[in-house]
Design an enzyme around this catalytic site. Structure first.
Site, short mmCIF file in Angstrom:
data_model
loop_
_atom_site.label_atom_id
_atom_site.label_comp_id
_atom_site.label_asym_id
_atom_site.label_seq_id
_atom_site.Cartn_x
_atom_site.Cartn_y
_atom_site.Cartn_z
N ARG A 36 -8.69 2.46 -11.11
CA ARG A 36 -7.45 3.05 -10.61
C ARG A 36 -6.35 2.05 -10.24
NH1 ARG A 36 -7.35 7.79 -6.53
NH2 ARG A 36 -8.25 6.27 -5.09
N ASP A 37 -6.60 0.75 -10.35
CA ASP A 37 -5.52 -0.20 -10.03
C ASP A 37 -5.64 -1.47 -10.86
OD1 ASP A 37 -3.19 -0.94 -8.69
OD2 ASP A 37 -4.28 -1.98 -7.09
N LEU A 38 -5.88 -1.30 -12.16
CA LEU A 38 -5.93 -2.46 -13.04
C LEU A 38 -4.54 -3.04 -13.23
CD1 LEU A 38 -7.25 -4.38 -15.06
CD2 LEU A 38 -6.95 -2.62 -16.82
N ASN A 42 -5.24 -8.36 -10.37
CA ASN A 42 -6.61 -7.96 -10.07
C ASN A 42 -7.59 -8.47 -11.11
OD1 ASN A 42 -6.08 -6.71 -7.65
ND2 ASN A 42 -5.84 -4.68 -8.55
N THR A 77 -0.29 0.80 -8.52
CA THR A 77 0.86 -0.07 -8.71
C THR A 77 1.83 0.53 -9.70
OG1 THR A 77 -0.54 -1.99 -8.26
CG2 THR A 77 1.60 -2.42 -9.28
#
Length: 231
Positions: A36-38, A42, A77
């Site tokens: 959910r936040d690649l 990260n 993001t």
């Protein structure tokens, strides 16, 4: 730690390593994990520039036959979230695939998705720019200018651009799963023609974000994609 510019073989190694990591998370682990936040910040790199996926604070796990989830609190993001997740709170492995596609285009181009500026078309996103170049038969114009004087495997670059655009197609059902992505990156599977991507123009995506009535929480990403640092 000092950053250094990566030539194409290392960039391809990073792209392929991220794909293999998500193949494990999505298909090979005991529980299906949606990150959910690649985004670039990260992805950690070791001393040999092997990528490691990090920051699983927003991740969700699926068990059994579950493939899709929905939330009223969208976190992630701006510039990396799939349309169905940003606007409707629907997340799945295909929303991770969308973020992966953006990351691929960033690594190839050396440009960030957030704050991308095109000299000729105001509001054109990085996705829209890559899509337009492919349609015009000029995909290699997307290559980072800092790699122009170094060795570049043009077939690999074209394959990565094509795969990136397949991953950012508007309809999640059209996006490949990560096993297919790995095979395509390896040249072991034919590349279908991508359909229209999401977020073609910044203005369109901004208006849709503002029109959404669901509570949203966006994190900021300030990493410069042109350079990568080993950790």
């Amino acid at each position: 730690m000092q950053s250094k510019l990566l030539e194409w073989p290392k960039r391809f190694q990073i792209i392929f390593g991220i794909a293999r990591g998500f193949q494990y998370l999505h298909q090979d682990s005991r529980l299906r994990i949606v990150h959910r936040d690649l985004k670039a910040s990260n992805i950690l790199l070791d001393n040999e520039m092997n990528p490691k996926i990090s920051d699983f604070g927003m991740a969700r796990t699926f068990g059994g036959d579950q493939t899709t989830g929905k939330t009223n609190r969208v976190v992630g993001t701006y510039g990396y979230m799939a349309p169905e997740y940003a606007f409707n709170g629907i997340f799945s492995t295909k929303s991770d695939i969308f973020s992966f596609g953006i990351t691929v285009l960033e690594i190839v181009s050396g440009k960030r998705s957030t704050g991308f500026n095109h000299e000729n078309i105001e509001g054109l996103t990085l996705i829209g720019h890559a899509w337009a170049l492919l349609k015009e038969g000029r995909p290699f114009d997307l290559i980072d200018v800092h790699m122009k004087d170094s060795y570049v495997n043009l077939q690999e670059v074209l394959r990565c651009i094509h795969v990136g655009l397949l991953c950012v197609q508007q309809n999640p059902m059209d996006r490949p799963d990560m096993s297919s992505v790995v095979l395509m990156l390896n040249g072991e599977r034919e590349l279908p023609q991508p359909k229209s991507p999401g977020y073609f123009l910044e203005k369109d995506s901004q208006e849709r974000y503002q029109a959404s009535t669901k509570p949203q929480s966006f994190s900021k990403n300030t990493m410069t994609i042109t350079t990568f640092a080993g950790r």
